[in-house]
Design a protein around this motif. Structure first.
Motif, PDB file in Angstrom:
ATOM      1  N   ALA A 167      -6.646  -0.508   0.683  1.00 52.25           N
ATOM      2  CA  ALA A 167      -5.533  -0.721  -0.251  1.00 52.25           C
ATOM      3  C   ALA A 167      -5.030  -2.164  -0.174  1.00 52.25           C
ATOM      4  O   ALA A 167      -4.735  -2.791  -1.202  1.00 52.25           O
ATOM      5  CB  ALA A 167      -4.403   0.259   0.054  1.00 52.25           C
ATOM      6  N   ILE A 168      -4.922  -2.686   1.039  1.00 51.59           N
ATOM      7  CA  ILE A 168      -4.511  -4.081   1.204  1.00 51.59           C
ATOM      8  C   ILE A 168      -5.519  -5.007   0.522  1.00 51.59           C
ATOM      9  O   ILE A 168      -5.150  -5.947  -0.190  1.00 51.59           O
ATOM     10  CB  ILE A 168      -4.390  -4.429   2.701  1.00 51.59           C
ATOM     11  N   THR A 169      -6.799  -4.716   0.730  1.00 52.65           N
ATOM     12  CA  THR A 169      -7.861  -5.544   0.147  1.00 52.65           C
ATOM     13  C   THR A 169      -7.810  -5.525  -1.373  1.00 52.65           C
ATOM     14  O   THR A 169      -7.957  -6.566  -2.027  1.00 52.65           O
ATOM     15  CB  THR A 169      -9.236  -5.057   0.632  1.00 52.65           C
ATOM     16  N   PRO A 193       0.839  -1.203   0.000  1.00 50.72           N
ATOM     17  CA  PRO A 193       0.000   0.000   0.000  1.00 50.72           C
ATOM     18  C   PRO A 193       0.875   1.255   0.000  1.00 50.72           C
ATOM     19  O   PRO A 193       1.907   1.296   0.672  1.00 50.72           O
ATOM     20  CB  PRO A 193      -0.785  -0.106   1.317  1.00 50.72           C
ATOM     21  N   LEU A 194       0.448   2.280  -0.728  1.00 49.91           N
ATOM     22  CA  LEU A 194       1.221   3.519  -0.830  1.00 49.91           C
ATOM     23  C   LEU A 194       0.344   4.730  -0.564  1.00 49.91           C
ATOM     24  O   LEU A 194      -0.765   4.830  -1.095  1.00 49.91           O
ATOM     25  CB  LEU A 194       1.819   3.660  -2.239  1.00 49.91           C
ATOM     26  N   ARG A 218      -9.336   8.059  -5.186  1.00 50.93           N
ATOM     27  CA  ARG A 218      -9.066   8.956  -4.060  1.00 50.93           C
ATOM     28  C   ARG A 218      -8.505   8.119  -2.919  1.00 50.93           C
ATOM     29  O   ARG A 218      -8.306   6.911  -3.079  1.00 50.93           O
ATOM     30  CB  ARG A 218     -10.336   9.699  -3.605  1.00 50.93           C
ATOM     31  N   ASN A 219      -8.306   8.749  -1.772  1.00 54.05           N
ATOM     32  CA  ASN A 219      -7.810   8.025  -0.607  1.00 54.05           C
ATOM     33  C   ASN A 219      -8.948   7.239   0.059  1.00 54.05           C
ATOM     34  O   ASN A 219      -9.920   7.819   0.538  1.00 54.05           O
ATOM     35  CB  ASN A 219      -7.200   9.016   0.397  1.00 54.05           C
ATOM     36  N   PHE A 220      -8.808   5.914   0.069  1.00 52.86           N
ATOM     37  CA  PHE A 220      -9.817   5.055   0.688  1.00 52.86           C
ATOM     38  C   PHE A 220      -9.307   4.392   1.964  1.00 52.86           C
ATOM     39  O   PHE A 220     -10.062   3.734   2.663  1.00 52.86           O
ATOM     40  CB  PHE A 220     -10.284   3.969  -0.291  1.00 52.86           C
ATOM     41  N   GLY A 221      -8.031   4.524   2.253  1.00 50.83           N
ATOM     42  CA  GLY A 221      -7.506   3.983   3.496  1.00 50.83           C
ATOM     43  C   GLY A 221      -6.617   2.763   3.304  1.00 50.83           C
ATOM     44  O   GLY A 221      -6.696   2.043   2.298  1.00 50.83           O
ATOM     45  N   GLY A 238      -4.500   7.121  -3.343  1.00 56.27           N
ATOM     46  CA  GLY A 238      -4.811   8.543  -3.491  1.00 56.27           C
ATOM     47  C   GLY A 238      -3.686   9.476  -3.106  1.00 56.27           C
ATOM     48  O   GLY A 238      -3.932  10.559  -2.555  1.00 56.27           O
ATOM     49  N   SER A 239      -2.448   9.108  -3.392  1.00 58.30           N
ATOM     50  CA  SER A 239      -1.309   9.970  -3.052  1.00 58.30           C
ATOM     51  C   SER A 239      -1.393  11.297  -3.800  1.00 58.30           C
ATOM     52  O   SER A 239      -1.839  11.355  -4.950  1.00 58.30           O
ATOM     53  CB  SER A 239       0.006   9.267  -3.419  1.00 58.30           C
ATOM     54  N   ILE A 240      -0.930  12.362  -3.128  1.00 56.92           N
ATOM     55  CA  ILE A 240      -0.967  13.691  -3.760  1.00 56.92           C
ATOM     56  C   ILE A 240       0.445  14.207  -4.036  1.00 56.92           C
ATOM     57  O   ILE A 240       0.619  15.356  -4.440  1.00 56.92           O
ATOM     58  CB  ILE A 240      -1.733  14.698  -2.880  1.00 56.92           C
TER      59      ILE A 240
END
Length: 322
Positions: free
Chosen positions: A79-81, A12-13, A72-75, A46-48
């Motif tokens: 991300a692992i899922t 995850p990033l 977007r950023n979902f957490g 969702g990195s900016i």
């Protein structure tokens, strides 16, 4: 003939531009040493910053790398899922990009997997480069969670682990939205073991788990696997009612016998503040459970994918969840 993928490494990033190149180098070095077919799935949550651009450059040079970009950023847990959903390896390894969990430990996990274990999780024997507050709160939380749940969630462990394909498929099949992956893996069962390691200081940048996110993860862990907070609310409520009733009778008797008035304004206000405080705390606890029910009832997808770089054939699980 296309070779079967043995290992899927999920990373995850979120705003990891300062560490991603070194993380890729060490992951690549470790996986090449296995002499087996692998894939590394970077999930950009969702990195900016320049994380997406850097990984895209890596993908152009290395076909074994896959980049999943969220809209977007979902957490972190989402991300692992997502990485698990599209993974194709016989064994799936989850590791963060910050290099606090040394990639070299994956070789020990692989060894345990080949011995027949379905889940091999990394257990932190020591934490380097972390504040006393972080160490204390982490240690306290893991032990509190273990004491409050019926599921045996190992202490001093994070999401750094290897899981067998059948465990991964079982995990993918679980529909809940507020996911606490390490707890779900323990809930599934299977043959599990651990490897100990020293957690390193972050290679560069800042932690992506500030206090706010840590608290959310903590609430997800407790509310996913325990109803004890609600039971505690009942017990304290009953105890408060009993103490209040006894005190009330005692005050009346005392007033009659000694003709005194101890029910002064300060005493009454203090009791009221304590009781209202308890009420609001436990309303908040119930709200956590109700909020989870609300989230599940909406049936929205756990994450939305913008695009996938170096996209290969994906699992049916990913197609359904998307």
């Amino acid at each position: 003939m296309k070779k079967e993928i043995i290992y899927s490494v999920i990373v995850p990033l979120f705003n990891e531009e300062l560490v991603i190149r070194e993380s890729y180098r060490r992951l690549k070095e470790v996986m090449e040493s296995t002499k087996e077919v692998y894939e590394i799935i970077f999930v950009n949550d969702g990195s900016i910053d320049k994380t997406e651009k850097i990984v895209e450059e890596i993908c152009e040079l290395d076909s074994s790398i896959e980049l999943v970009n969220f809209s977007r950023n979902f957490g972190h847990q989402a991300a692992i899922t997502a990485g698990m959903d599209i993974s194709k390896g016989k064994a799936v390894i989850v590791i963060d990009a910050d290099l606090q969990d040394p990639p070299e430990v994956m070789l020990e996990m692989i060894k345990k997997w080949k011995e027949g274990y379905d889940v091999v999780y990394g257990k932190r024997a020591k934490r380097e480069g972390e504040t006393f507050f972080k160490k204390f709160t982490a240690k306290t939380y893991y032990r509190l969670l273990k004491s409050m749940t019926t599921v045996d969630i190992p202490v001093d462990t994070g999401d750094f682990r290897l899981i067998d394909r059948r465990v991964c498929d079982a995990l993918i099949s679980l529909p809940e939205k507020n996911r606490f992956v390490r707890g779900l893996v323990s809930w599934l069962g299977f043959n599990q073991t651990s490897v100990e390691f020293v957690r390193q200081e972050r290679f560069a940048g800042e932690t992506k788990y500030p206090l706010k996110k840590m608290l959310k993860l903590a609430f997800d862990g407790v509310t996913s696997f325990s109803f004890k907070p609600l039971m505690i609310a009942n017990y304290i409520g009953g105890l408060s009612l009993f103490i209040g009733f006894v005190s009330f009778i005692g005050v009346i008797i005392n007033d009659i016998v000694k003709n005194l008035n101890i029910l002064n304004l300060g005493f009454v206000l203090s009791i009221n503040l304590i009781m209202f405080g308890l009420i609001f705390v436990f309303i908040g606890v119930m709200g956590q459970y109700i909020g989870r029910i609300f989230d599940e009832s909406k049936n929205r997808p756990l994450y939305i994918v913008d695009n996938i770089v170096n996209k290969k054939e994906v699992n049916k699980a990913y197609e359904i969840r998307s």
